[in-house]
Design a protein around this motif. Structure first.
Motif, PDB file in Angstrom:
ATOM      1  N   ARG A 139     -18.010   3.781  -6.073  1.00 36.98           N
ATOM      2  CA  ARG A 139     -19.455   3.977  -6.210  1.00 36.98           C
ATOM      3  C   ARG A 139     -19.853   5.391  -5.805  1.00 36.98           C
ATOM      4  O   ARG A 139     -20.602   6.076  -6.517  1.00 36.98           O
ATOM      5  N   VAL A 140     -19.334   5.849  -4.670  1.00 38.12           N
ATOM      6  CA  VAL A 140     -19.671   7.184  -4.175  1.00 38.12           C
ATOM      7  C   VAL A 140     -19.170   8.259  -5.134  1.00 38.12           C
ATOM      8  O   VAL A 140     -19.889   9.209  -5.463  1.00 38.12           O
TER       9      VAL A 140
ATOM     10  N   ARG B  22     -18.617   8.041  -8.308  1.00 42.92           N
ATOM     11  CA  ARG B  22     -19.393   8.024  -9.552  1.00 42.92           C
ATOM     12  C   ARG B  22     -20.700   8.810  -9.389  1.00 42.92           C
ATOM     13  O   ARG B  22     -21.077   9.586 -10.268  1.00 42.92           O
ATOM     14  N   VAL B  23     -21.372   8.613  -8.264  1.00 45.26           N
ATOM     15  CA  VAL B  23     -22.623   9.343  -7.996  1.00 45.26           C
ATOM     16  C   VAL B  23     -22.345  10.847  -7.855  1.00 45.26           C
ATOM     17  O   VAL B  23     -23.068  11.689  -8.390  1.00 45.26           O
TER      18      VAL B  23
ATOM     19  N   GLU C 157     -21.634  12.411 -11.339  1.00 43.63           N
ATOM     20  CA  GLU C 157     -22.841  12.529 -12.159  1.00 43.63           C
ATOM     21  C   GLU C 157     -23.734  13.650 -11.648  1.00 43.63           C
ATOM     22  O   GLU C 157     -24.251  14.460 -12.429  1.00 43.63           O
ATOM     23  N   HIS C 158     -23.906  13.715 -10.344  1.00 40.58           N
ATOM     24  CA  HIS C 158     -24.735  14.750  -9.730  1.00 40.58           C
ATOM     25  C   HIS C 158     -24.165  16.142 -10.033  1.00 40.58           C
ATOM     26  O   HIS C 158     -24.897  17.065 -10.389  1.00 40.58           O
TER      27      HIS C 158
END
Length: 204
Positions: free
Chosen positions: A172-173, A175-176, A179-180
């Motif tokens: 999850r981390v 992926r963020v 994207e950022h």
């Protein structure tokens, strides 16, 4: 399959599932229904198994990463494809694995560091330069700084203090983070292409 390869397969599966510190030579032998005497015939200690597992894993990862990135039509597709591939990798990794390597198996940790600071850094750098040449990433990027920022995010996703595993999965981390990072380096043309790949419509 040779006995040595079988041992490494079982050990790697246990390390990924349970972390490295919590897996003993007894556990590996039991998982294989093998006597400890036979296990010690091939590996003198757990540190040797960790080192051999890491060496084999990194060689495999490099081959897979190159194959995954190769067909990408542009830098954004390449980064998104590698990000999805990395998600699959992280989904099978115990959150403590980086900390276990760093604290208890420094030689294997150094091997990972070499992989990270050569192969992965080169992949990121080449992707950024490709995106700039394609007009998808901003032309004023400081590639050397940003490549190392992206590199640092790999370990950061597994930081148990910043992102407690019970609350944040590394996948999850990561992926963020990805994207950022991608949205931060993209031009307007790049943003539109990212939205196309993500099937997102934004109001201008």
């Amino acid at each position: 399959m040779e006995i040595k390869d079988r041992i490494l397969n079982h050990a790697q599966a246990l390390f990924m599932r349970n972390g490295i510190k919590s897996v003993s030579m007894d556990d590996i032998a039991a998982d294989m229904a093998m006597s400890k005497k036979t296990l010690y015939k091939w590996f003198e200690n757990k540190d040797q198994i960790v080192m051999a597992t890491m060496n084999r894993h990194l060689n495999q990862v490099q081959g897979e990463c190159t194959a995954v990135a190769g067909p990408a039509a542009n830098a954004i597709e390449e980064m998104l494809t590698i990000s999805r591939w990395a998600d699959e990798q992280f989904s099978n990794v115990h959150p403590s694995i980086f900390n276990d390597l760093k604290k208890y198996h420094p030689a294997a940790w150094d091997l990972f560091g070499q992989h990270k600071n050569t192969f992965i850094l080169d992949q990121i750098t080449r992707n950024l330069r490709r995106g700039m040449a394609e007009g998808l990433f901003r032309p004023d990027l400081d590639v050397e700084v940003l490549a190392r920022l992206n590199l640092a995010q790999i370990e950061l996703a597994f930081d148990p203090v910043l992102y407690p595993p019970a609350q944040f999965s590394p996948m999850r981390v990561n992926r963020v983070f990805d994207e950022h990072f991608l949205l931060g380096v993209a031009t307007l043309k790049g943003h539109k292409l990212i939205n196309d790949y993500r099937q997102v419509t934004e109001n201008e």
